[in-house]
Design an enzyme around this catalytic site. Structure first.
Site, short mmCIF file in Angstrom:
data_model
loop_
_atom_site.label_atom_id
_atom_site.label_comp_id
_atom_site.label_asym_id
_atom_site.label_seq_id
_atom_site.Cartn_x
_atom_site.Cartn_y
_atom_site.Cartn_z
N ASP A 137 4.69 58.71 -24.17
CA ASP A 137 4.82 57.52 -24.99
C ASP A 137 6.27 57.05 -24.88
OD1 ASP A 137 4.00 55.57 -27.05
OD2 ASP A 137 5.38 56.71 -28.33
N GLU A 185 1.30 54.85 -21.20
CA GLU A 185 0.81 53.59 -21.76
C GLU A 185 1.35 52.42 -20.95
OE1 GLU A 185 0.25 51.98 -26.25
OE2 GLU A 185 2.25 52.65 -25.74
N ASP A 237 5.60 59.46 -32.34
CA ASP A 237 5.78 59.31 -30.89
C ASP A 237 5.09 60.45 -30.14
OD1 ASP A 237 7.70 56.99 -31.01
OD2 ASP A 237 8.81 58.47 -32.18
#
Length: 155
Positions: A7, A67, A140
């Site tokens: 992330d 992502e 996170d």
């Protein structure tokens, strides 16, 4: 299969490693690579690269997932995030790991069942899916685990 989820963030890059057979997942490790906003961006990017290399070297994932960049109202923030994402992709490629890329909607949909879920819902479902005694403290790190779970269920 061992999956590394990442992330990306300029101050806090989350990582999560899971062992999975595609349906049953177990957390190996998760955490955050923190950088100082007072440092120049090149130094911060280097710290993120060193941190990710350390995670890969210690835990030996077979694949990685990240992502996709989402469009932000703030173009400057989106560009900084893209720089971190580029560093993460470079480190993954240096390790010769296959890389999966997923939209925020796909990640939340895989973990929560709803693509517009809130961070708290993601944290709760990550805890449930990994059968953890306590929630992952860092949002996170929880998001990174969600990325890894998304890859595991979609590959």
């Amino acid at each position: 299969m061992r999956v590394l989820g990442i992330d990306c963030g300029t101050e806090r890059t989350g990582y999560g490693v899971i062992d999975t057979d595609g349906r049953d997942h177990r957390m190996v490790v998760c955490g955050v690579i923190k950088t100082s906003p007072r440092d120049a961006m090149p130094k911060r990017l280097a710290e993120i690269a060193v941190g990710l290399r350390g995670v890969i070297g210690e835990h030996h994932p077979q694949v990685a997932a990240i992502e996709e960049v989402f469009m932000s109202v703030n173009a400057k923030s989106a560009l900084k995030l893209a720089q971190v994402r580029g560093v993460a992709m470079l480190v993954v490629e240096e390790a010769s790991l296959p890389l999966g890329e997923y939209s925020p909607l796909a990640i939340k949909g895989s973990v929560v069942g709803y693509g517009r879920a809130e961070k708290e819902q993601v944290q709760m479902m990550v805890r449930s899916l990994l059968r953890l005694e306590a929630p992952v403290e860092s949002p996170d790190a929880a998001d990174a685990l969600a990325v890894a779970i998304c890859h595991a269920t979609r590959s």
